[in-house]
Write an enzyme that holds these catalytic residues in place. Sequence first.
Site, short mmCIF file in Angstrom:
data_model
loop_
_atom_site.label_atom_id
_atom_site.label_comp_id
_atom_site.label_asym_id
_atom_site.label_seq_id
_atom_site.Cartn_x
_atom_site.Cartn_y
_atom_site.Cartn_z
N SER A 197 0.85 -1.19 0.00
CA SER A 197 0.00 0.00 0.00
C SER A 197 0.88 1.24 0.00
CB SER A 197 -0.90 0.00 1.24
OG SER A 197 -1.48 1.26 1.44
N SER A 198 0.37 2.33 -0.58
CA SER A 198 1.14 3.57 -0.61
C SER A 198 1.29 4.19 0.78
CB SER A 198 0.47 4.59 -1.55
OG SER A 198 -0.84 4.89 -1.09
N CYS A 199 0.54 3.70 1.78
CA CYS A 199 0.64 4.25 3.13
C CYS A 199 1.94 3.86 3.82
CB CYS A 199 -0.55 3.82 3.99
SG CYS A 199 -0.52 2.09 4.46
N TYR A 251 -1.21 -0.49 10.36
CA TYR A 251 -1.37 -1.14 9.05
C TYR A 251 -0.14 -0.93 8.19
CZ TYR A 251 -3.33 -2.10 4.41
OH TYR A 251 -3.55 -2.59 3.14
N LYS A 254 2.57 -3.65 6.53
CA LYS A 254 2.91 -3.71 5.11
C LYS A 254 4.42 -3.55 4.88
CE LYS A 254 -0.99 -4.59 3.14
NZ LYS A 254 -1.16 -5.86 2.39
N HIS A 309 -13.79 4.05 0.41
CA HIS A 309 -12.84 5.09 0.03
C HIS A 309 -13.52 6.09 -0.91
CE1 HIS A 309 -9.73 1.89 1.14
NE2 HIS A 309 -9.61 2.87 2.01
#
Length: 321
Positions: free
Chosen positions: A107-109, A136, A140, A179
């Site tokens: 994920s980009s997070c 989270y 990742k 989202h």
Amino acid sequence: MSKQRIYIAGHRGMVGSALVRLLEKDPNNEIITRTHAELDLINQQAVNTFFAENKIDQVYLAAAKVGGIHANNTYPAEFIYENLMIENNIIHAAYSNGVKKLLFLGSSCIYPRNVEQPMKEEALLTATLEPTNEPYAIAKIAGIKLCESYNRQYGVDYRSVMPTNLYGPNDNFHPENSHVIPAMMRRFHEAKINGDKEVVVWGTGKPMREFLHVDDMAAASVHVMNLPLETYQANTQPMLSHVNVGTGVDCTIRELAETMKEVVGFEGELVFDETKPDGTPRKLMDVSRLNEMGWIASVSLVEGLSDTYTWYLTSKCEIRY
């Protein structure tokens, strides 16, 4: 020639189902899936037994516990525990049972909260994460480092891709937990059905976001998985493992809302509530590495939104008016 046995973890999710649709087109692939009822990915023994019995050639690790800001804030322990367990169990069982190729979907997070835009792969672990989804994100990042570490120590070929904001068929259209694209699509659709005169969008409409259709994500994942090892390594060293996946193009929330209005066919007014927060001014992936590997996104935002709206109208997902 024997078929290639490909296990897709998370095949009922938005990305996993797109991978199934794409990989099933090749008659040389045999797709292996298990529902949660059939295989609990948090159960280490069950995962080990599954891999021992099924002689898997490739793994796409798209399974994860996911949610929006509210869910991440409310259930941080579940988000870090369940995602770490899924990754640990699948990656280690894959290695223990001779699986040479695996693709981990992140994920980009994973990138720092105030990272320079567009976000480059090298920005990983250079500053503080966004607090609301830190558990989270850490899970990742651990998945990336698991792949990287198993490659270094055991000589396997485990790769990682980090997608931008995804949307498409099988997205979550829940009125509170979805989202921006599914939430906005549902709002415009219900406004059209109800004959409302306006749709209100939070914020000024100025923040910029990047969106990738899930079919493009699936295509990029298969492309990265099947690249020759030397090509992949040449584009990921000295970082060893992960590659950004996106369009490399963003738009304002206002532009997204105007496009959504057109796609859905809502004829009322678009109103921005500037008393509501805008969030991060911009989130854009640097996808130059992926482009150099020979893959470029092909689904335009209008095309992707139209495809998603068609699915929304014809799917069995529950829509309450």
